[in-house]
Design an enzyme around this catalytic site. Sequence first.
Site, PDB file in Angstrom:
ATOM      1  N   ILE A   1      -1.346   9.773  -3.441  1.00 51.86           N
ATOM      2  CA  ILE A   1       0.112  10.019  -3.449  1.00 51.86           C
ATOM      3  C   ILE A   1       0.625  10.395  -4.834  1.00 51.86           C
ATOM      4  O   ILE A   1       1.587  11.159  -4.947  1.00 51.86           O
ATOM      5  CB  ILE A   1       0.889   8.792  -2.922  1.00 51.86           C
ATOM      6  CG1 ILE A   1       0.665   7.556  -3.818  1.00 51.86           C
ATOM      7  CG2 ILE A   1       0.517   8.485  -1.474  1.00 51.86           C
ATOM      8  CD1 ILE A   1       1.581   6.387  -3.500  1.00 51.86           C
TER       9      ILE A   1
ATOM     10  N   CYS B   1      -7.948   6.585   5.135  1.00 48.53           N
ATOM     11  CA  CYS B   1      -7.884   6.798   3.686  1.00 48.53           C
ATOM     12  C   CYS B   1      -7.972   5.409   3.068  1.00 48.53           C
ATOM     13  O   CYS B   1      -8.912   4.671   3.371  1.00 48.53           O
ATOM     14  CB  CYS B   1      -6.613   7.555   3.287  1.00 48.53           C
ATOM     15  SG  CYS B   1      -5.087   6.946   4.016  1.00 48.53           S
TER      16      CYS B   1
ATOM     17  N   ASP C   1      -0.896   7.374   5.024  1.00 48.25           N
ATOM     18  CA  ASP C   1      -0.485   8.620   4.363  1.00 48.25           C
ATOM     19  C   ASP C   1      -1.390   9.781   4.770  1.00 48.25           C
ATOM     20  O   ASP C   1      -1.085  10.532   5.684  1.00 48.25           O
ATOM     21  CB  ASP C   1      -0.493   8.439   2.838  1.00 48.25           C
ATOM     22  CG  ASP C   1       0.631   7.530   2.362  1.00 48.25           C
ATOM     23  OD1 ASP C   1       1.778   7.745   2.775  1.00 48.25           O
ATOM     24  OD2 ASP C   1       0.346   6.604   1.574  1.00 48.25           O
TER      25      ASP C   1
ATOM     26  N   ARG D   1       8.201   6.028   0.288  1.00 46.32           N
ATOM     27  CA  ARG D   1       7.880   7.388  -0.154  1.00 46.32           C
ATOM     28  C   ARG D   1       9.128   8.207  -0.473  1.00 46.32           C
ATOM     29  O   ARG D   1       9.113   9.060  -1.360  1.00 46.32           O
ATOM     30  CB  ARG D   1       7.058   8.117   0.923  1.00 46.32           C
ATOM     31  CG  ARG D   1       5.724   7.430   1.253  1.00 46.32           C
ATOM     32  CD  ARG D   1       4.752   7.480   0.086  1.00 46.32           C
ATOM     33  NE  ARG D   1       3.510   6.784   0.399  1.00 46.32           N
ATOM     34  CZ  ARG D   1       3.195   5.583  -0.067  1.00 46.32           C
ATOM     35  NH1 ARG D   1       4.021   4.945  -0.895  1.00 46.32           N
ATOM     36  NH2 ARG D   1       2.047   5.006   0.265  1.00 46.32           N
TER      37      ARG D   1
END
Length: 625
Positions: free
Chosen positions: A329, A389, A394, A435
Amino acid sequence: MTSLMLIGVRYYHTWSIVKKISLEVCRAVGEITLLYTHTSRESLKMELLADVCLLPGEDRIIDKDIIYICPFNGAVKGKVLITNYRLHFKSSDPDVPVTLDVPLGAISRVEKMGGASSRGENSYGLDITCKDVRNLRFALKQEGHSRRDIFELLFRHAFPLSHGQPLFAYVTQEKYEENGWNVYKPIEEFRRQGLPNNKWRITFINKNYELCDTYPTVLAVPYKSKEEDLRRVAAFRSRGRIPVLSWIHRENQAVIVRCSQPLVGMSGKRNKDDERYLDLIREANETIKLTIYDARPNVNAVANKATGGGYEGDEYQNAELIFLDIQNIHVMRESLKKLKDIVYPNVEESHWLSSLESTHWLEHIKLVLSGAIQVADKVSSGNSVVVHCSDGWDRTAQLTSLAMLMLDSHYRTLRGFQVLIEKEWISFGHKFASRIGHGDKNHADQDRSPIFVQFIDCVWQMTKQFPTAFEFNERLLLTMLDQLYSCRFGTFLYNCESARDHHEVRSKTVSLWSLVNSKMDMYLNPFYTPESGRVLYPVASMRHLELWVNYYIRWNPRIRQQQQSPVEQRYKELLALRDEYLKKLEELQLSDSSPSSRLANSSTPNTSSTSSTPSQQYTHLHTPF
């Protein structure tokens, strides 16, 4: 003498009356002037408000004369209106028509520009950074407290959660005929996919969010797994996010399973229950080797061991592990920042290609699309896959949803796409609040990242490569990203389903899909051709990927917006004409079936036994294109 005195007295008395009348007239004129001035000011305010269509529940807070430092037109005088939902500016000079309409939720940062000693022209005011690429600067007069008042009001209403106030989604009083919260029903979606069956079952083990507080309450797991098995697996998966089914192929029964990383750690811990559980997934359709797609670069996955995470090693027999090299990210956030720098306010065309390449944005888009293609291809060929992940909310959501979009034509319809978003992103706990930072003043929070924006960009790339495969158009994607920030709807609020339940989102806010489905014609693609069973494989190469100009550079008036093409416009006109003819045909059919027409027809001999019936004509009626 006496007569002169009388004349004098009368003159004095008359003069006194005249003076009194004059004073009254002056006072009246003054009041009229003040009233006129006040009315003029109010009319100016009303004129400003007349241009702004306020939403139900939206209240005006302040309006003020201000100068907008426009990066394209220079300093522009006008008025700014701030409500509990938006910042609206309109220029007062008709020769320089500038209008801004910014939802307060789209504001990331508000800073004071210049100080009391600033002497430069228009150097004293506010600097506003937006989440949608824009930066806005406003100049104010230095005397009084003109800046302090507007700064405090804007800061408080742009970041309501930081000031103990509700988000606008809880204030709005918008009403729609359809309740968008009913678009996605987990059980119905699993049934559409053909579940449950003799290999997969539905479990409610998470009905109180006890197994995993970021997962939904309804999960699909291998039929042979037991509830105690799921609890033991949850203890070995990051955040308790166990492998659960996202999608199943109707013909070959191969599945897409999503989860988080195993908690292997530096010591290389093993968990027999987790290993057996993945083998149950493999056995469900007799996949020879279960493919585990780890979205991370290999080096990142190894580094995660230091914090207790890791990846599936050789102990997972009958499984192969593939790393997809998609960055985290933080890398994505910095990449978008670089992209913003080259698209707003000015686009430097002489070095455009090298500047775009330096942002690595399209490179990241390519890697996400490429990973999803691998997932879709593996499942299409009959092999089940597991995707994760680090925490599985995400990059995992990007890969599973894009792969499902490629494999399942249902998700390419307008309503099906809404189900996909609700299912893979909202229900499975993408951290929208962290986010995006809804209503939060902490603009430098390291959790912020454009993961969902990146996903929508990938979807747009697919619609460009397959212009007839999607029922929805670009406007839907733009609307979704605008409402991602606006806080007008409850759809993208909070981090997971349990948090939404706690804040009563479904009962106290409106769904974005209520708006979309009330104006469906706006979001439909006229070129859409339904093709069930067709798998889409986009070309994930830098030569075939484009920068989404209509999103990233749409605020620049010098960039020619790609309006609706003449072909698309003409096609819509032909479709409207077709609908009109079909309506007339139905009316003729109804009139032919009425008793009076049947009586008339019975007395008229049939001139041609081979002529088509109206229904046959209806069937073969096509619009040429």
